[in-house]
Motif scaffolding. Sequence first.
Motif, mmCIF file in Angstrom:
data_model
loop_
_atom_site.group_PDB
_atom_site.id
_atom_site.type_symbol
_atom_site.label_atom_id
_atom_site.label_comp_id
_atom_site.label_asym_id
_atom_site.label_seq_id
_atom_site.Cartn_x
_atom_site.Cartn_y
_atom_site.Cartn_z
ATOM 1 N N CYS A 1 10.071 -0.973 1.345
ATOM 2 C CA CYS A 1 9.649 -0.602 -0.009
ATOM 3 C C CYS A 1 10.850 -0.205 -0.875
ATOM 4 O O CYS A 1 10.824 -0.395 -2.101
ATOM 5 C CB CYS A 1 8.665 0.564 0.051
ATOM 6 N N MET A 2 11.897 0.326 -0.248
ATOM 7 C CA MET A 2 13.093 0.755 -0.969
ATOM 8 C C MET A 2 14.166 -0.333 -0.985
ATOM 9 O O MET A 2 15.337 -0.070 -1.218
ATOM 10 C CB MET A 2 13.646 2.039 -0.348
ATOM 11 N N THR B 1 -4.594 -1.309 16.847
ATOM 12 C CA THR B 1 -4.761 -1.856 15.498
ATOM 13 C C THR B 1 -4.174 -0.966 14.411
ATOM 14 O O THR B 1 -4.233 -1.320 13.231
ATOM 15 C CB THR B 1 -6.253 -2.072 15.197
ATOM 16 N N LYS B 2 -3.584 0.173 14.759
ATOM 17 C CA LYS B 2 -3.123 1.124 13.747
ATOM 18 C C LYS B 2 -1.930 0.575 12.977
ATOM 19 O O LYS B 2 -0.952 0.126 13.563
ATOM 20 C CB LYS B 2 -2.762 2.462 14.380
ATOM 21 N N SER B 3 -2.004 0.644 11.661
ATOM 22 C CA SER B 3 -0.932 0.156 10.799
ATOM 23 C C SER B 3 -0.097 1.320 10.285
ATOM 24 O O SER B 3 -0.428 2.495 10.473
ATOM 25 C CB SER B 3 -1.530 -0.606 9.621
ATOM 26 N N ALA B 4 0.981 0.991 9.577
ATOM 27 C CA ALA B 4 1.827 2.023 8.985
ATOM 28 C C ALA B 4 1.040 2.875 7.994
ATOM 29 O O ALA B 4 1.178 4.108 7.965
ATOM 30 C CB ALA B 4 3.024 1.374 8.299
ATOM 31 N N PHE B 5 0.227 2.249 7.165
ATOM 32 C CA PHE B 5 -0.547 2.982 6.173
ATOM 33 C C PHE B 5 -1.526 3.951 6.845
ATOM 34 O O PHE B 5 -1.673 5.098 6.412
ATOM 35 C CB PHE B 5 -1.306 2.005 5.272
ATOM 36 N N GLU B 6 -2.154 3.498 7.934
ATOM 37 C CA GLU B 6 -3.082 4.368 8.648
ATOM 38 C C GLU B 6 -2.348 5.516 9.341
ATOM 39 O O GLU B 6 -2.838 6.652 9.354
ATOM 40 C CB GLU B 6 -3.870 3.539 9.665
ATOM 41 N N ARG C 1 0.810 -1.214 0.000
ATOM 42 C CA ARG C 1 0.000 0.000 0.000
ATOM 43 C C ARG C 1 0.844 1.265 0.000
ATOM 44 O O ARG C 1 0.328 2.358 -0.230
ATOM 45 C CB ARG C 1 -0.944 0.009 1.211
ATOM 46 N N LEU C 2 2.146 1.133 0.272
ATOM 47 C CA LEU C 2 2.989 2.317 0.392
ATOM 48 C C LEU C 2 4.151 2.348 -0.591
ATOM 49 O O LEU C 2 4.914 3.324 -0.618
ATOM 50 C CB LEU C 2 3.535 2.417 1.828
ATOM 51 N N VAL C 3 4.298 1.302 -1.411
ATOM 52 C CA VAL C 3 5.476 1.237 -2.279
ATOM 53 C C VAL C 3 5.513 2.384 -3.290
ATOM 54 O O VAL C 3 6.583 2.962 -3.547
ATOM 55 C CB VAL C 3 5.561 -0.140 -2.982
ATOM 56 N N ALA C 4 4.380 2.758 -3.858
ATOM 57 C CA ALA C 4 4.384 3.844 -4.844
ATOM 58 C C ALA C 4 4.786 5.169 -4.199
ATOM 59 O O ALA C 4 5.600 5.925 -4.750
ATOM 60 C CB ALA C 4 3.008 3.955 -5.494
ATOM 61 N N TRP D 1 8.643 5.225 -3.374
ATOM 62 C CA TRP D 1 9.534 5.548 -4.497
ATOM 63 C C TRP D 1 9.383 6.989 -4.953
ATOM 64 O O TRP D 1 10.352 7.622 -5.383
ATOM 65 C CB TRP D 1 9.304 4.561 -5.639
ATOM 66 N N ARG D 2 8.184 7.538 -4.834
ATOM 67 C CA ARG D 2 7.987 8.949 -5.183
ATOM 68 C C ARG D 2 8.741 9.856 -4.212
ATOM 69 O O ARG D 2 9.364 10.840 -4.618
ATOM 70 C CB ARG D 2 6.493 9.275 -5.149
ATOM 71 N N LEU D 3 8.712 9.492 -2.924
ATOM 72 C CA LEU D 3 9.325 10.341 -1.906
ATOM 73 C C LEU D 3 10.836 10.160 -1.801
ATOM 74 O O LEU D 3 11.570 11.123 -1.535
ATOM 75 C CB LEU D 3 8.683 10.035 -0.543
ATOM 76 N N PHE D 4 11.315 8.929 -2.012
ATOM 77 C CA PHE D 4 12.709 8.634 -1.681
ATOM 78 C C PHE D 4 13.523 8.061 -2.838
ATOM 79 O O PHE D 4 14.710 7.776 -2.673
ATOM 80 C CB PHE D 4 12.764 7.656 -0.493
#
Length: 269
Positions: free
Chosen positions: A182-183, A155-160, A115-118, A121-124
């Motif tokens: 992701c990197m 229950t909070k995830s990285a994406f949240e 959920r965070l890979v795009a 790569w955009r940020l880093f």
Amino acid sequence: MKIRVGFEIVHSFPQPTPLLMMLNVHPSRELDLIEPDTVTSWPPTPIDTYVDGFGNVASRVLAPAGEFTLRTDALVADSGIPDVAAWNAVQHPVEELPDDTLVYLLGSRYCETDRLVADAWRLFGHTPLGWGRVAAIVDFVHNHIQFGYQHARATKSAFEAYQERLGVCRDFAHLAVTFCRCMNIPARYATGYLGDIGVPKDPAPMDFSAWMEVYLGGRWHTFDARHNHPRIGRIVMARGRDASDVALTTAFGPNELRRFTVWTDEVEE
């Protein structure tokens, strides 16, 4: 230096309930224990200890009905050296990574790489490989999330956390771990004691802390997106893919947390 560490945790159980615990100092710091961190209980109850699949000291107990107290008090020797920065630590190509690091490239319960890979790569994607890239990730997470105990959610995830921009130390760690994976940088979640040594005293009650470790230059290095500053007296208790692997206690039945106290204090010679 010497650091006094320990905790007292009180649960209430409506019935006898199996309980898994991860409350001991990590084996990598075992030789630093001047006084052992033996976990005791009240009422006195047999506690069995084992080593889990990630190399952490874990234990299990059948907690009796009613209030059940877990406690330890230990003395640890520490170098007093702040977290070390190694700006020349290189990033390894995935095909050259040791086999046992590969699991820390994969998504996990609280670290949804898919959920965070795009965004990662955009940020880093433009940042330098190696330590500089991890430092950029840690800087971003530190500035992106607003810390507050009222923002804690089991229950909070990285994406949240990324979306809400609110959280506690575990959320900072989860998001930084996820971006690193992701990197293509192996990253694992770590938890333990971190007192206010060498920094202004935090008026909030002491708690356990969470940070991450990344694999660069042939070894694991500590990064802390919550504080984003080298700290003294960091004492690891457990490491895993995310918080689900290193939960302090896991109860197999209903319960209520009545009291929770942690101490981490430098002992004056």
